[in-house]
Design a protein around this motif. Structure first.
Motif, PDB file in Angstrom:
ATOM      1  N   UNK A 278       0.822  -1.217   0.000  1.00  0.00           N
ATOM      2  CA  UNK A 278       0.000   0.000   0.000  1.00  0.00           C
ATOM      3  C   UNK A 278       0.850   1.260   0.000  1.00  0.00           C
ATOM      4  N   UNK A 279       1.991   1.213   0.706  1.00  0.00           N
ATOM      5  CA  UNK A 279       2.851   2.390   0.776  1.00  0.00           C
ATOM      6  C   UNK A 279       3.350   2.796  -0.612  1.00  0.00           C
ATOM      7  N   UNK A 280       3.743   1.800  -1.403  1.00  0.00           N
ATOM      8  CA  UNK A 280       4.161   2.098  -2.778  1.00  0.00           C
ATOM      9  C   UNK A 280       3.004   2.701  -3.569  1.00  0.00           C
ATOM     10  N   UNK A 281       1.791   2.164  -3.326  1.00  0.00           N
ATOM     11  CA  UNK A 281       0.624   2.686  -4.026  1.00  0.00           C
ATOM     12  C   UNK A 281       0.335   4.130  -3.665  1.00  0.00           C
ATOM     13  N   UNK A 282       0.446   4.465  -2.378  1.00  0.00           N
ATOM     14  CA  UNK A 282       0.198   5.838  -1.932  1.00  0.00           C
ATOM     15  C   UNK A 282       1.204   6.811  -2.529  1.00  0.00           C
ATOM     16  N   UNK A 283       2.456   6.407  -2.610  1.00  0.00           N
ATOM     17  CA  UNK A 283       3.473   7.287  -3.198  1.00  0.00           C
ATOM     18  C   UNK A 283       3.199   7.516  -4.678  1.00  0.00           C
TER      19      UNK A 283
ATOM     20  N   UNK B  79      -2.489  12.688   1.219  1.00  0.00           N
ATOM     21  CA  UNK B  79      -2.554  11.430   0.475  1.00  0.00           C
ATOM     22  C   UNK B  79      -1.385  10.502   0.801  1.00  0.00           C
ATOM     23  N   UNK B  80      -0.192  11.055   0.858  1.00  0.00           N
ATOM     24  CA  UNK B  80       1.000  10.225   1.067  1.00  0.00           C
ATOM     25  C   UNK B  80       1.065   9.609   2.460  1.00  0.00           C
ATOM     26  N   UNK B  81       0.212  10.076   3.372  1.00  0.00           N
ATOM     27  CA  UNK B  81       0.238   9.570   4.750  1.00  0.00           C
ATOM     28  C   UNK B  81      -1.094   8.951   5.180  1.00  0.00           C
ATOM     29  N   UNK B  82      -2.018   8.739   4.245  1.00  0.00           N
ATOM     30  CA  UNK B  82      -3.330   8.195   4.595  1.00  0.00           C
ATOM     31  C   UNK B  82      -3.248   6.787   5.169  1.00  0.00           C
ATOM     32  N   UNK B  83      -2.192   6.073   4.852  1.00  0.00           N
ATOM     33  CA  UNK B  83      -2.038   4.701   5.341  1.00  0.00           C
ATOM     34  C   UNK B  83      -2.051   4.654   6.863  1.00  0.00           C
TER      35      UNK B  83
END
Length: 503
Positions: free
Chosen positions: A85-90, A138-142
């Motif tokens: 998911x982190x790769x997806x958010x970036x 967005x980049x920290x929504x995880x």
């Protein structure tokens, strides 16, 4: 009190704070920056809101799959889904910035006919700042998704409470020296960064999460992508329903029309929050039920129970607004905003159907059956857009609101009820039978409310507030006596007993 109950309680506390602060805050903003600047702020906010959905449904997918692995006590699965998911958010943050830049360089072309050069200059600066705000979010929504999955609602909702209180205070302090829409955007961005930093710290320091890639699972990725895309599609159409009308009005009518529509928007968004406060904390719980393969009858019972509670509250607000709304807007926003009354009613009445059933959306996400909702929502969103443009040109905000109400009634009302009944096998017939019986009591309350409004000899703002309080008390008594079942009455009595015991 468990975290789920705390989450619901704090959600309603936040709604009350948001409503009270909002109703105080908006007249202050109008006083400091004026109607046109306020309209400009709302217009750019509506435009930038499209970028807030560019997580492409990742947050809902993270909650669903992370909660599933947590329920199954699969530590590697939890770490792996966070890494993927982190790769997806970036990636989506990068896409957001690229699209945002393209929009930025074309702002003059989009709004050149309806804005002055000064408004265009300020709009460009504000757009860049809010774009940065969205990129950070967005980049920290995880991290917000992880806290939600662990059902740590005391921390999650507590932070939101702090943000609700501090934001208007910070904005007003800045407006004392810099009375512009840009100053409002600066205050929001500063506070947002602070709140996000607190979430990140909590995830690593208190929840001890680990983001680590272990393996690639094609089937998992396919399920993850299907849910994410479906949620994204619905989020995109949400912007058509809730933000596009303001953009259309900004193009064809100007910032003053946007300001009027924004007043109605603030009311119906608070109305929506009354419902999502309950359903919003149930996704992890429903996901666990589905992961453990509990029978659909349990979900159907939950669907009806929560729908009844939501309807009690929403019917109070809806009937109260029918009776008192026109005078409320006059007291609150002043002359020139009377169309906001009609706009609000055209939206909240058909929207109530969807709101008392929104626990169904959590069920669809947990079952990974959100695709149908996405398809229907896309079609109804397209219908809204097709109707809103010509109606907005001819009838302004009222025309746009009528288009939205018709589209929601068809898509969220008729078609989704058919799907819940025939595909998910929820007991929709029983649901509407019970809602129908409650509605008969609500109609009685509405008639009593008109008697209070026109019959009591109170005048002025104080008299107005007294009438609302009297109606609320009578509504609660009539609903308790004539509409609630024995189980609900027991819960009410238990809540009152626990409250007195804790005093």
């Amino acid at each position: 009190m468990n975290q789920r109950k705390i989450g619901i309680l704090l959600s309603y506390v936040n709604i009350i704070f948001q409503a009270i602060l909002g109703f105080i805050y908006v007249p202050i903003l109008l006083y400091y920056i004026g109607k046109n600047e306020y309209g400009l702020y709302q217009l750019i906010g509506s435009l930038i809101a499209y970028f807030s959905i560019m997580d492409f449904g990742l947050t809902a997918a993270v909650i669903r799959f992370y909660t599933k692995y947590k329920a199954l006590k699969d530590r590697n699965g939890m770490e792996n889904i966070l890494a993927i998911s982190m790769y997806g958010y970036l990636a989506v943050t990068a896409v957001c910035l690229v699209i945002g830049w393209l929009c930025y360089v074309n702002l003059d072309n989009i709004f050149g006919e309806s804005m002055t050069p000064q408004e265009l200059s300020e709009a460009s600066q504000m757009f860049l700042l809010l774009l940065f705000n969205i990129a950070v979010t967005l980049s920290t929504m995880i991290f917000r998704a992880v806290i939600n999955s662990h059902e740590r609602f005391l921390f999650l909702k507590g932070l939101e409470t702090i943000q609700l209180i501090l934001q208007p205070v910070l904005v007003i302090l800045i407006l004392q020296k810099y009375p512009t829409a840009m100053a409002v955007a600066v205050a929001q961005t500063i506070l947002n960064v602070v709140i996000i930093s607190a979430r990140i710290y909590y995830c690593f320091a208190r929840l001890h999460i680990t983001v680590k890639f272990h393996y690639w699972n094609h089937e998992l990725f396919s399920d993850f992508r299907r849910l994410a895309v479906s949620v994204f599609a619905v989020s995109l159409i949400d912007q058509v329903f809730w933000k596009t009308n303001q953009v259309i009005l900004g193009i064809v009518q100007g910032t003053a029309a946007v300001a009027v529509y924004s007043i109605a928007s603030l009311i119906y968004m608070n109305y929506m929050a009354l419902s999502t406060a309950i359903s919003g904390v149930y996704l992890p719980h429903i996901t666990e039920l589905v992961a453990k393969k509990r029978p659909v009858q349990e979900l159907s019972i939950l669907f009806i129970q929560i729908g009844r509670w939501q309807y009690y509250l929403l019917a109070l607000v809806a009937t109260g607004f029918i009776i008192f709304g026109r005078q409320f807007i006059l007291f609150w926003a002043g002359e020139g905003f009377t169309d906001a009354y009609v706009i609000t009613l055209l939206i909240i009445l058909p929207f109530t159907i969807d709101l008392i059933q929104n626990i169904g959306l959590s069920i669809l996400q947990a079952m990974n059956c959100y695709g149908f909702r996405a398809k229907i929502y896309c079609l109804t969103g397209l219908l809204n857009l097709i109707l809103a443009i010509p109606l907005g040109i001819k009838y302004g905000g009222v025309g746009c609101a009528f288009a939205t109400g018709v589209a929601m009634l068809i898509g969220n009302g008729i078609i989704m009820n058919w799907f819940y009944s025939h595909s998910i096998k929820l007991d929709i017939r029983k649901f509407w039978w019970q809602i129908g019986k409650i509605s008969a009591v609500v109609l009685v309350c509405l008639l009593i409310g008109y008697g209070i409004y026109y019959g009591l000899p109170f005048s002025g703002k104080i008299g107005f507030i007294i009438k609302i309080i009297i109606y609320t008390i009578i509504y609660g008594g009539v609903i308790y006596k004539l509409a609630m079942n024995d189980r609900e009455k027991i819960k009410i009595k238990a809540s009152i007993y626990n409250f007195k015991k804790n005093l």
